[in-house]
Design an enzyme around this catalytic site. Structure first.
Site, short mmCIF file in Angstrom:
data_model
loop_
_atom_site.label_atom_id
_atom_site.label_comp_id
_atom_site.label_asym_id
_atom_site.label_seq_id
_atom_site.Cartn_x
_atom_site.Cartn_y
_atom_site.Cartn_z
N CYS A 73 -2.18 -2.25 -1.10
CA CYS A 73 -3.19 -2.13 -2.17
C CYS A 73 -3.68 -3.65 -2.67
O CYS A 73 -4.81 -3.65 -3.47
CB CYS A 73 -2.90 -1.05 -3.22
SG CYS A 73 -2.19 0.51 -2.45
N HIS B 152 -4.94 -3.98 -12.00
CA HIS B 152 -4.62 -2.86 -11.09
C HIS B 152 -4.59 -1.47 -11.36
O HIS B 152 -5.20 -0.76 -10.87
CB HIS B 152 -3.25 -3.32 -10.25
CG HIS B 152 -2.88 -2.40 -9.10
ND1 HIS B 152 -3.44 -2.56 -7.97
CD2 HIS B 152 -1.92 -1.27 -9.16
CE1 HIS B 152 -3.11 -1.68 -7.11
NE2 HIS B 152 -2.12 -0.96 -7.79
N GLU C 94 2.69 -3.74 -15.49
CA GLU C 94 1.35 -4.79 -15.56
C GLU C 94 1.03 -4.67 -16.94
O GLU C 94 0.68 -6.01 -17.21
CB GLU C 94 0.38 -3.74 -14.91
CG GLU C 94 -0.92 -4.74 -14.80
CD GLU C 94 -2.02 -4.11 -14.02
OE1 GLU C 94 -2.89 -4.96 -13.63
OE2 GLU C 94 -1.95 -2.86 -13.57
N LYS D 96 -10.27 1.93 -11.86
CA LYS D 96 -9.61 3.29 -11.19
C LYS D 96 -9.88 4.50 -11.63
O LYS D 96 -9.61 5.69 -10.98
CB LYS D 96 -8.10 2.98 -10.42
CG LYS D 96 -8.24 1.70 -9.53
CD LYS D 96 -6.52 1.56 -9.24
CE LYS D 96 -6.38 0.67 -8.00
NZ LYS D 96 -6.52 -0.78 -8.55
N HIS E 143 -8.39 5.37 -6.68
CA HIS E 143 -7.64 4.17 -5.90
C HIS E 143 -7.83 4.21 -4.40
O HIS E 143 -7.47 5.23 -3.74
CB HIS E 143 -6.16 4.34 -5.99
CG HIS E 143 -5.33 3.16 -5.65
ND1 HIS E 143 -5.89 2.04 -4.92
CD2 HIS E 143 -3.99 2.89 -5.98
CE1 HIS E 143 -4.72 1.23 -4.78
NE2 HIS E 143 -3.83 1.72 -5.65
N PHE F 102 2.39 -1.73 -2.31
CA PHE F 102 3.76 -1.51 -1.76
C PHE F 102 4.02 -2.54 -0.79
O PHE F 102 3.44 -3.30 -0.22
CB PHE F 102 3.66 -0.28 -0.89
CG PHE F 102 3.41 0.92 -1.64
CD1 PHE F 102 3.75 1.37 -2.91
CD2 PHE F 102 3.13 2.24 -0.91
CE1 PHE F 102 3.46 2.22 -3.57
CE2 PHE F 102 3.13 3.52 -1.71
CZ PHE F 102 3.24 3.61 -2.93
#
Length: 384
Positions: A142, A282, A293, A310, A315, A373
């Site tokens: 991502c 993010h 985060e 998002k 996403h 990931f």
């Protein structure tokens, strides 16, 4: 672009029930609204391309036109392409896999591989945008879209290109991928409330919402853009890239990789993190990722107003970083920070300033965060 931005600043979510997901646990998504590839590309071209390449090509053409370029007139060997994507032609792969199992090998299309291989997204842009310089597909989960923009900047700084078409694209909303994410526990299960499902930084967040789309930017060196009086949206001042080296899906609990990437970007730009006024986070809406985060943002960017777009577009995996970089550039141009929808109630453990409504703000420096990931981290520092 204009329609997209207008929807964003009005807080219009694209999440909706998805009939193509009726047999899986999560039955909603954020698909590109009212998408008609035949109308936008012509039926002869659109049937040859998986939706991931359709999205990328349409976005690239709009970005090139917005930048004031003519693909027939530019120096093609000096034009590069760097695109980020996680999975490439997922929808083509799903269709052809069904044909193989239902009817045997002779039913598989001869176009299966040209449509589905992940590198073809970049290849399609090279072919249809007359760009014969370096042609790359980067895949850092991502963080792919942000990584692609960072790599594109490096090509410019090394003088391998004069122009780079850069960004990300994804079209992976299939029952298989949705089921995989659902099994991992990363997707929201709010089937009865799709528009309220994506809740970054909220105390009631329960996962992200699958999305699709593309974000493409045209990058040039400052002096070249100024020489041709180009319409400049923003400047990429710094880029940082790192790995957590910790876990295949969970972020490092102290966000060490994110911090290292942010330090790289700020050092490259010659600024202190405390000078950053806006962070496009993010902010996926998962319990652990948002908590980690937010602590990193609180420590590194204490004066920044944060948002997660998002919350409105879902996403889009490998396209996320590029779309969010585009939104960050537009925030810098318009001096507007889009809302983080569905924030109420904000998680009391998250102690950062989050824009719950679209907020006018004086912004000169902004950071866009992307994490993926495998422990991939990419951050872009952008300025007016």
């Amino acid at each position: 672009m204009e329609t997209n931005w207008a929807r964003l600043i009005k807080g219009v979510s694209t999440a909706a029930p998805d009939p193509r997901l009726h047999d899986v646990p999560v039955q909603f998504s954020c698909r590109v609204p009212d998408f008609d590839a035949d109308k936008l590309l012509g039926s002869r071209l659109s049937w040859q391309l998986d939706p991931v390449s359709q999205f990328a090509l349409i976005a690239a053409r709009e970005a090139i036109a917005d930048a004031g370029h003519d693909v027939e007139g530019w120096d093609a060997p000096r034009v590069g392409v760097v695109i980020g994507s996680c999975v490439g032609g997922a929808q083509t792969s799903a269709v052809q896999n069904d044909k193989f199992h239902d009817s045997g090998p002779d039913a598989v299309s001869a176009m299966f591989l040209p449509m589905s291989l992940v590198n073809m997204v970049a290849g399609v842009l090279s072919i249809h945008c007359n760009a014969t310089g370096p042609n790359l597909l980067v895949s850092t989960a991502c963080a792919s879209g942000s990584t692609a923009i960072g790599v594109a900047c490096e090509l410019l700084l090394r003088d391998q290109c004069d122009i780079v078409i850069a960004g990300g694209a994804e079209a992976a909303i299939t029952p298989l991928y949705v089921s995989g994410f659902a099994r991992m526990g990363t997707l929201s299960r709010r089937n009865d409330d799709p528009t309220g499902a994506s809740r970054p930084f909220s105390a009631e967040r329960d996962g992200f919402v699958m999305a699709e789309g593309a974000g493409i930017l045209v990058l040039e060196r400052v002096e070249d853009a100024e020489a041709r009086r180009a319409p400049v949206w923003a400047r990429v001042l710094g880029y940082g890239n790192s790995a957590d080296g910790y876990h295949v899906t969970s972020p490092h609990p102290e966000a060490l990789g994110a911090r290292a990437a942010a330090e790289q970007a700020c050092t490259q730009a010659g600024i202190s993190p405390s000078e950053v006024q806006h962070v496009n986070a993010h902010g996926s809406g998962t319990k652990l990722s948002d908590a980690v985060e937010s602590r990193y943002i609180a420590d590194y960017f204490p004066k920044a107003i944060t948002t997660s777009t998002k919350s409105l577009i879902g996403h889009p995996l490998g396209a996320a970083g590029a779309i969010e970089a585009a939104y960050t550039a537009m925030s810098l141009r318009h001096q507007l920070i889009p809302a983080t929808a569905n924030l109420d109630p904000q998680d009391p453990a998250i102690e950062i300033d989050i824009a719950a409504e679209t907020r006018p703000a004086a912004i000169d420096l902004a950071m866009s965060n992307s994490f993926g990931f495998g422990g991939h981290n990419a951050v872009l520092l952008m300025g007016r």
